[in-house]
Structure formats: structure tokens, C-alpha cells
Motif scaffolding. Structure first.
Motif, short mmCIF file in Angstrom:
data_model
loop_
_atom_site.label_atom_id
_atom_site.label_comp_id
_atom_site.label_asym_id
_atom_site.label_seq_id
_atom_site.Cartn_x
_atom_site.Cartn_y
_atom_site.Cartn_z
N LEU A 74 0.84 -1.20 0.00
CA LEU A 74 0.00 0.00 0.00
C LEU A 74 0.86 1.24 0.00
O LEU A 74 0.58 2.22 -0.72
CB LEU A 74 -0.95 0.00 1.20
CG LEU A 74 -2.09 -1.00 1.15
CD1 LEU A 74 -2.74 -1.14 2.52
CD2 LEU A 74 -3.12 -0.60 0.10
N THR A 75 1.92 1.24 0.79
CA THR A 75 2.84 2.38 0.83
C THR A 75 3.48 2.60 -0.54
O THR A 75 3.54 3.73 -1.03
CB THR A 75 3.92 2.17 1.91
OG1 THR A 75 3.27 2.16 3.19
CG2 THR A 75 4.98 3.26 1.88
N THR A 76 3.93 1.53 -1.15
CA THR A 76 4.54 1.64 -2.48
C THR A 76 3.56 2.25 -3.47
O THR A 76 3.92 3.14 -4.26
CB THR A 76 5.01 0.26 -2.97
OG1 THR A 76 6.01 -0.22 -2.07
CG2 THR A 76 5.59 0.33 -4.38
N LEU A 77 2.31 1.80 -3.45
CA LEU A 77 1.30 2.34 -4.36
C LEU A 77 1.04 3.82 -4.11
O LEU A 77 1.00 4.62 -5.05
CB LEU A 77 -0.01 1.58 -4.23
CG LEU A 77 -0.14 0.27 -4.98
CD1 LEU A 77 -1.49 -0.37 -4.69
CD2 LEU A 77 0.04 0.47 -6.46
N ARG B 127 6.50 10.65 0.18
CA ARG B 127 6.92 10.38 1.56
C ARG B 127 5.78 9.85 2.45
O ARG B 127 6.01 9.55 3.62
CB ARG B 127 7.52 11.65 2.17
CG ARG B 127 8.80 12.08 1.47
CD ARG B 127 9.49 13.26 2.11
NE ARG B 127 8.68 14.01 3.06
CZ ARG B 127 8.35 15.30 2.94
NH1 ARG B 127 8.75 15.98 1.91
NH2 ARG B 127 7.62 15.89 3.86
N VAL B 128 4.58 9.75 1.91
CA VAL B 128 3.44 9.24 2.68
C VAL B 128 3.63 7.74 2.90
O VAL B 128 4.03 7.02 1.99
CB VAL B 128 2.11 9.53 1.96
CG1 VAL B 128 0.93 8.88 2.67
CG2 VAL B 128 1.90 11.02 1.80
N ARG B 129 3.34 7.29 4.11
CA ARG B 129 3.43 5.86 4.43
C ARG B 129 2.11 5.37 5.00
O ARG B 129 1.45 6.09 5.75
CB ARG B 129 4.52 5.62 5.49
CG ARG B 129 5.92 5.81 4.97
CD ARG B 129 7.00 5.49 6.01
NE ARG B 129 6.76 4.22 6.66
CZ ARG B 129 6.63 4.07 8.00
NH1 ARG B 129 6.70 5.09 8.81
NH2 ARG B 129 6.41 2.88 8.51
N VAL B 130 1.75 4.14 4.66
CA VAL B 130 0.59 3.48 5.27
C VAL B 130 1.14 2.72 6.46
O VAL B 130 2.00 1.85 6.31
CB VAL B 130 -0.11 2.54 4.28
CG1 VAL B 130 -1.31 1.87 4.94
CG2 VAL B 130 -0.55 3.30 3.03
#
Length: 105
Positions: free
Chosen positions: A40-43, A52-55
Motif C-alpha cells: 500500500l505504501t509503495t502504491l 513520503r506518505v506511508r501506510v
């Protein structure tokens, strides 16, 4: 030998699912929580402005929904100062596709 008009499977093709996940009868990949968060983070990071957004978490459902997904549309994000109007668009693009193909282990 393949039937006329069909391509033979390429013996060089690699099934990437063998390393990362199991495929359910529904065709969904079952992923560990860590792997689901990573994907999800990669997407989301492929979306403009969200590099820079992370799940950091997903919310499991008690039982799969009508479509067969077992985690909710609620994601916990580490936004890294990205404006809500930017990451909200990225979230909307990512969540539908991800929930159609991935389940939480």
C-alpha cells in the motif's frame, strides 16, 4: 504444444506470488500485515506529491465484505506533512484497486 492462435507459456516467466503471498480461491492475494502495508505504501508513493506518505496500519474486518475483502477502507497514514487534499486523491486511487486484489492474512 499450444493450440493454434494461442501463445505457449514462457518457461522464463516467474510467478512473483510464490515469494510474497498465497492466492485464494477468489483470486485475491493473501498478504501478511507487513507486506500489505509495504505494498500500500509503495502504491500511494507513486502518486504525485505523496512520495513520503506511508501506510502504517489497516483495519481488519470481522468477516469479508460482499466483495470478499477482509480489511476496511480505513487506512492509518503517516502523511509526512503532505496536505490532505493531495494524499486524499492518492488514497482514493489506491484503496479501490488494492481492496479488489489483496486480503489480509
Amino acid at each position: 504444444m499450444s493450440a493454434p492462435g494461442t501463445a505457449a507459456p514462457d518457461p522464463e516467466d516467474t510467478d512473483v506470488n510464490f515469494v510474497f503471498a498465497a492466492v485464494e480461491n477468489s483470486g485475491r492475494l493473501t498478504l501478511s500485515r507487513a507486506e500489505l502495508l509495504r505494498r500500500l505504501t509503495t502504491l500511494i508513493q507513486t502518486c504525485e506529491g505523496c512520495e513520503r506518505v506511508r501506510v502504517v496500519d489497516v483495519m481488519p474486518l470481522a468477516r469479508p465484505d460482499a466483495a470478499g475483502c477482509n480489511w476496511s477502507t480505513t487506512l492509518v497514514l503517516e502523511t509526512a506533512g503532505v496536505a490532505p487534499e493531495v494524499y486524499a486523491l492518492a488514497y482514493a486511487q489506491v484503496i479501490v484497486t488494492a481492496r479488489e486484489g489483496w486480503n489480509l492474512q
